[in-house]
Write an enzyme that holds these catalytic residues in place. Structure first.
Site, short mmCIF file in Angstrom:
data_model
loop_
_atom_site.label_atom_id
_atom_site.label_comp_id
_atom_site.label_asym_id
_atom_site.label_seq_id
_atom_site.Cartn_x
_atom_site.Cartn_y
_atom_site.Cartn_z
CG ASP A 388 -1.89 1.13 1.26
OD1 ASP A 388 -2.10 1.76 0.21
OD2 ASP A 388 -2.44 1.42 2.34
CG LEU A 389 4.88 0.87 -0.73
CD1 LEU A 389 6.06 0.29 -1.48
CD2 LEU A 389 5.35 1.50 0.58
CD GLU A 390 -2.19 5.42 0.36
OE1 GLU A 390 -2.35 6.65 0.56
OE2 GLU A 390 -2.90 4.54 0.88
CG ASN A 391 4.03 8.73 -0.09
OD1 ASN A 391 3.35 9.71 -0.38
ND2 ASN A 391 3.96 8.14 1.09
#
Length: 564
Positions: A388-391
């Protein structure tokens, strides 16, 4: 409580008698009456040497080794002093008392004098572990007090004593205010990893702690009614028992339970059904209902623990259980994971989140990610990871990291992803490329259909966030872009408080599921074909769902589980 005890015959000084005593000749003492109490005071030395007198300053209280509670007596013979420690207890005439204590060390004696009948003593030649000495005596017709004592032997090293008990009728002096706990019940083993076994049992009302035994050897002391025994050998059976402790002493051992560790490289036991409901569980308190894992609604098939933490080593992750969640210890948390496994659920560790700073952009960081993720799977029983890497992420090195993790974890790895809508608009995006690169080991991509505004659907048209068309037309991009239908899920907030925007009623989610899987309940957009293998739906979060009375999972869960 069964108060029956054993006693040794009293040893003399002659070597022949000493040899006979070492054979452990025993005889049953008369059972104490139901009203009997422990007339010894400060029986576990928790109040230091209160009520006790030791000759020549030979006694002291130590915190290790102890048999029960937090303290024990240490007495050291010196010169002509045998380090005798004694206490006078109030007794009732013409009564039988059972005297016992736990000792450790060479030539430790336990006895009673001034009984008015026959004084008694018992002893042990010694040993490096705790042993229980037990004897009994009868008081005379006019005896109202008896001296109980313990001592060592001349020229020997220090001995230790703990949990002294003098069970019999109350002689008017009252009893030790704390009584020995009953043996724990309900001991059960959770799902084992290759190196650990989680244990849980029913709490004992007057216990302050518990001792855990593996194959008869004490391996842990804990305060809560659960523990995890680690450092075990893969594919090996072990027998476990627990005892309850307090200042008065240690209970008998519980019934034994046997558990076998998993084979090496087999960290978890969760499963994922054909159609699955995924929920994120918050390892923090942000105003939503605070839950333990055991509280998560049973409709959820995959529980994503949010979130892993970064370390100072690039790519490496760790997990820190937040005290705000309310677990007494990490063992309780691990036991909850094992219980979810037993219920057929999968529990994964989510990596990233809105503020996640984990970066995998080199070979070294890819290896660090895989090694640390697998270590956490082994330690906690996680079935895999959720990305869930949102960057941003690097598809080349994240692919390497996930491949390495899969090689370690084997075929049971549960791998999920939760990209934002923008991340899955094109197969040329890094997130989409990562998903396609690991398609053969990928469980599901639960795209976040929220906090995005209007987006393009697979037909090139713009669709407004929060509609059936938005869910179906954007899912179509993934379904037609290379992912299998079983790898696509619809990610939505569980309530209006769960996200800044994009909340849709559960009925809208269910319409989108029917549209994609059955071709019914569609809006203006209707896919060219149906996808009956669609995996299901996801929500942020189980906590926000609980805050709203589990309305989301109660509505969407049955729909997901009824898909064709």
């Amino acid at each position: 409580m069964d108060r029956a005890r054993h006693r040794r015959y009293r040893p003399g000084l002659a070597l022949a008698v000493v040899a006979a005593a070492s054979l452990g000749v025993t005889a049953l003492a008369a059972p104490a009456q139901a009203a009997d109490v422990n007339v010894a005071k400060n029986a576990g030395f928790e109040s230091d040497l209160s009520n006790w007198t030791c000759t020549a300053g030979s006694g002291s209280v130590v915190t290790s080794p102890v048999h029960g509670g937090a303290k024990a007596l240490k007495a050291t013979p010196s010169g002509q002093d045998n380090a005798k420690c004694s206490q006078t207890v109030a007794v009732k005439p013409n009564s039988t008392y059972t005297l016992s204590s736990w000792v450790q060390g060479s030539y430790a004696y336990l006895g009673a004098s001034g009984t008015g009948t026959t004084d008694v003593s018992t002893w042990t030649p010694g040993g490096s572990s705790w042993q229980q000495l037990t004897t009994s005596f009868k008081t005379g017709a006019s005896t109202t007090s008896v001296t109980i004592y313990t001592h060592g032997w001349y020229g020997q090293s220090a001995y230790y004593v703990d949990d002294v008990n003098v069970f019999g009728p109350d002689g008017g002096g009252g009893s030790d205010p704390v009584v020995i706990p009953a043996a724990p019940t309900g001991l059960a083993a959770g799902t084992a990893t290759s190196t650990s076994v989680p244990l849980s049992w029913s709490p004992v009302s007057n216990a302050t702690g518990y001792n855990v035994y593996r194959d008869g050897t004490k391996v842990a002391a804990v305060t809560g009614a659960s523990a995890e025994v680690t450092g075990l050998t893969a594919n090996t059976s072990y027998s476990f028992q627990v005892t309850a402790t307090n200042a008065a002493g240690e209970s008998p051992k519980s019934a034994a339970v046997t558990a076998k560790t998993a084979t090496a490289g087999d960290p978890g036991g969760g499963t994922v059904p054909k159609h699955a409901l995924t929920g994120y569980w918050q390892n923090f308190n942000n105003g939503a209902t605070v839950q333990k894992l055991r509280d998560v609604q049973s409709q959820y098939d995959i529980i994503a623990v949010s979130f892993a933490d970064a370390t100072t080593t690039p790519g490496q992750i760790t997990f820190n259980l937040d005290p705000a969640v309310g677990y007494a210890n990490v063992g309780d948390f691990k036991a909850d994971i094992a219980a979810k496994h037993a219920a057929g659920k999968a529990v994964v560790l989510s990596v990233g989140g809105e503020k996640g700073t984990i970066s995998v952009n080199s070979d070294a960081s890819a290896t660090a990610f895989a090694d640390s993720a697998y270590k956490l799977m082994q330690e906690y029983g996680f079935d895999g990871v959720d990305i869930d890497l949102e960057n941003g992420l690097n598809s080349t090195y994240m692919t390497k990291a996930l491949r390495q993790l899969a090689a370690k974890a084997g075929g049971k790895l549960v791998l999920t992803m939760a990209p934002q809508t923008i991340d899955m608009q094109s197969t040329s995006g890094e997130y989409f490329k990562t998903a396609l690169n690991v398609k053969d080991i990928l469980t599901v991509v639960n795209m976040q259909y929220y906090n995005s505004g209007s987006m393009l659907g697979c037909d090139g048209k713009v669709y407004s966030q929060g509609s059936v068309d938005f869910l179906t037309a954007l899912a179509c991009i993934q379904l037609e872009g290379g992912l299998d239908a079983s790898q696509v899920g619809l990610g939505v907030p569980a309530s209006t408080r769960g996200a800044g925007s994009g909340y849709v009623a559960p009925s809208v989610v269910n319409s989108a599921l029917d549209c994609l899987a059955r071709g019914t309940s569609c809006g203006s957009f209707k896919p060219a074909k149906t996808y009956p293998g669609l995996r299901g739906a996801m929500t942020w979060s189980t906590n926000w769902d609980a805050t709203a009375g589990n309305a989301w999972s109660n509505a969407v869960g049955p729909k997901v589980h009824s898909l064709p």
